[in-house]
Design a protein around this motif. Sequence first.
Motif, short mmCIF file in Angstrom:
data_model
loop_
_atom_site.label_atom_id
_atom_site.label_comp_id
_atom_site.label_asym_id
_atom_site.label_seq_id
_atom_site.Cartn_x
_atom_site.Cartn_y
_atom_site.Cartn_z
N SER A 238 7.14 -9.95 9.85
CA SER A 238 6.69 -10.66 11.04
C SER A 238 5.20 -10.55 11.28
CB SER A 238 7.44 -10.13 12.28
OG SER A 238 7.19 -8.75 12.46
N HIS A 239 4.54 -9.59 10.63
CA HIS A 239 3.10 -9.40 10.79
C HIS A 239 2.37 -10.34 9.83
CE1 HIS A 239 -0.86 -7.48 10.64
NE2 HIS A 239 -0.52 -6.82 11.74
N PRO A 240 1.23 -10.91 10.24
CA PRO A 240 0.49 -11.83 9.34
C PRO A 240 0.16 -11.22 7.98
CG PRO A 240 -0.38 -11.97 11.57
CD PRO A 240 0.62 -10.84 11.58
N ASP A 241 -0.08 -9.91 7.92
CA ASP A 241 -0.41 -9.27 6.64
C ASP A 241 0.80 -9.16 5.71
OD1 ASP A 241 -2.98 -8.91 7.55
OD2 ASP A 241 -2.75 -6.76 7.96
N HIS A 242 2.00 -9.37 6.24
CA HIS A 242 3.23 -9.09 5.50
C HIS A 242 3.99 -10.34 5.09
CE1 HIS A 242 3.28 -5.18 8.15
NE2 HIS A 242 2.34 -5.14 7.23
N ARG B 147 4.06 -12.52 2.84
CA ARG B 147 4.48 -12.78 1.45
C ARG B 147 5.41 -11.69 0.91
NH1 ARG B 147 -0.83 -13.57 -1.88
NH2 ARG B 147 -1.66 -12.09 -0.34
N LEU B 148 5.75 -10.73 1.73
CA LEU B 148 6.62 -9.63 1.30
C LEU B 148 8.09 -9.99 1.49
CD1 LEU B 148 4.73 -6.59 2.88
CD2 LEU B 148 4.50 -7.52 0.58
N SER B 149 8.94 -9.33 0.73
CA SER B 149 10.38 -9.47 0.92
C SER B 149 10.83 -8.55 2.04
CB SER B 149 11.12 -9.14 -0.37
OG SER B 149 10.82 -7.82 -0.79
N GLN B 150 12.09 -8.69 2.44
CA GLN B 150 12.63 -7.84 3.51
C GLN B 150 12.43 -6.37 3.18
OE1 GLN B 150 16.30 -8.78 5.67
NE2 GLN B 150 17.19 -6.92 4.82
N HIS B 151 11.99 -5.61 4.19
CA HIS B 151 11.78 -4.16 4.09
C HIS B 151 10.60 -3.77 3.20
CE1 HIS B 151 15.18 -3.53 6.55
NE2 HIS B 151 16.12 -3.46 5.63
N GLY B 152 9.80 -4.73 2.74
CA GLY B 152 8.58 -4.38 2.02
C GLY B 152 8.82 -3.99 0.56
N PHE B 153 7.83 -3.25 0.01
CA PHE B 153 7.81 -2.99 -1.43
C PHE B 153 8.01 -1.52 -1.81
CE2 PHE B 153 3.41 -3.43 0.21
CZ PHE B 153 3.00 -2.11 0.10
N ASP C 186 -11.17 -2.18 10.13
CA ASP C 186 -10.21 -2.93 9.33
C ASP C 186 -8.89 -2.15 9.28
OD1 ASP C 186 -9.26 -4.92 7.71
OD2 ASP C 186 -10.17 -4.13 5.88
N ALA C 187 -8.11 -2.25 10.33
CA ALA C 187 -6.93 -1.40 10.49
C ALA C 187 -5.82 -1.80 9.53
CB ALA C 187 -6.43 -1.47 11.93
N LEU C 188 -5.11 -0.78 9.04
CA LEU C 188 -3.88 -0.98 8.29
C LEU C 188 -2.74 -0.94 9.29
CD1 LEU C 188 -2.36 -1.05 5.53
CD2 LEU C 188 -2.38 1.46 5.61
N GLU C 189 -1.99 -2.03 9.39
CA GLU C 189 -0.91 -2.12 10.35
C GLU C 189 0.42 -2.17 9.60
OE1 GLU C 189 -1.43 -4.91 13.50
OE2 GLU C 189 -3.61 -4.63 13.61
N PHE C 190 1.33 -1.29 9.99
CA PHE C 190 2.57 -1.15 9.21
C PHE C 190 3.70 -0.60 10.07
CE2 PHE C 190 0.30 2.86 8.90
CZ PHE C 190 1.30 3.81 9.11
N GLN C 191 4.90 -0.72 9.52
CA GLN C 191 6.09 -0.05 10.03
C GLN C 191 6.63 0.85 8.91
OE1 GLN C 191 8.09 -3.79 10.80
NE2 GLN C 191 7.84 -3.56 13.01
N THR D 271 9.33 3.98 12.82
CA THR D 271 8.51 3.31 13.83
C THR D 271 8.57 1.83 13.49
OG1 THR D 271 6.30 3.15 14.82
CG2 THR D 271 6.41 3.89 12.51
N VAL D 272 9.44 1.11 14.23
CA VAL D 272 9.77 -0.27 13.85
C VAL D 272 9.64 -1.26 15.00
CG1 VAL D 272 11.27 0.47 11.98
CG2 VAL D 272 12.24 0.13 14.25
N LYS D 273 9.48 -0.78 16.21
CA LYS D 273 9.17 -1.66 17.34
C LYS D 273 7.66 -1.62 17.54
CE LYS D 273 11.69 -3.61 19.43
NZ LYS D 273 12.23 -4.99 19.20
N GLY D 274 6.99 -2.70 17.12
CA GLY D 274 5.54 -2.69 17.07
C GLY D 274 5.06 -2.12 15.74
N PHE D 275 3.75 -1.90 15.63
CA PHE D 275 3.14 -1.48 14.37
C PHE D 275 2.21 -0.30 14.59
CE2 PHE D 275 4.26 -5.90 13.98
CZ PHE D 275 4.80 -6.00 12.71
#
Length: 306
Positions: free
Chosen positions: A75-79, A81-87, A157-162, A275-279
């Motif tokens: 749901s984040h703009p940086d993500h 192109r990723l598949s569900q649950h990331g890489f 240039d923050a890294l935003e993640f869950q 940590t999955v509600k928000g980033f």
Amino acid sequence: MPVQTTERHAILTHPNGSSVEVLLYGASVISWVSATKRSPELSERLFVSKSTALNGSKPVRGGIPFIFPCFGAPSHPDHMRLSQHGFARNTVWKWGGITTDDNTSVSVKLTLEPTDAIKAVYERPFKLTYIVTLFEYDLKTELHVENSSASSLFPPDALEFQALFHNYIRSPAIDVLVGPLKSRTFYDKTEATEEGKSTPKVETRSGVDVKKFTDSVYENAGGKYEVTWPGGGLDIEAKNLKDVVVWNPQADAGAKIGDMEAGGWERFVCVEPGTVKGFVKLEPGKTWIGEQTLSVVHEERRLTSL
């Protein structure tokens, strides 16, 4: 204490018999065996589907996979192109060596930095370090996330993640209860509509059961959880992981999961600190650490479902 390694995994063994097995693929813990103070019998504490692939062709269905940098669909703009649950759960990690080896515990380290495949879908620089520590009756997992960007931009240039530890706890699903979650706000992802999924609810049960399809995200959940069933249980203590997910697909959803063994949903509950509600927002040069400790319950202990 011995640590056995191959090109695909590491096995850690405690002098009193407990052990843990970690794959380099996905840094996935696929076995944790421990006794209790009441009984010297060694028992498997994690569920891994007999139908899952363990050859690195797809994420493991069971054990402790972990999720980074996105939980669920991106749901984040940086993500995007990723598949569900990331890489993180479907990439081969590098062996980082033994970090602790004494009479009480043994720890190993795995690391992950952007590969060519990751760079093709994710542009942010990072370094992940995963530390797995085995004690006689406890298992600790730590995820260290470093924003390795050298950017001097302002704002940073923050890294935003869950991030989330997807614990498949071996247990009788019909009897298991999870708590204390009473009065916590949660989101029910089994709701039929997006509006229903995004509408907060308040938990009224002292012990949460999974007798029906359950996929609940508890926000700011406290970090300490009991998972109990007749004759057994685990305690989970999480740090810097504000949320927790309780999941079991039961037959209505579980039968549709291709790598789920027949009736597998009857033999586990997923209790997933994250940590999955928000980033998380991590500035360049900074490191974030999220960790959990799973501990065998030695005495008979039961929550109430009321």
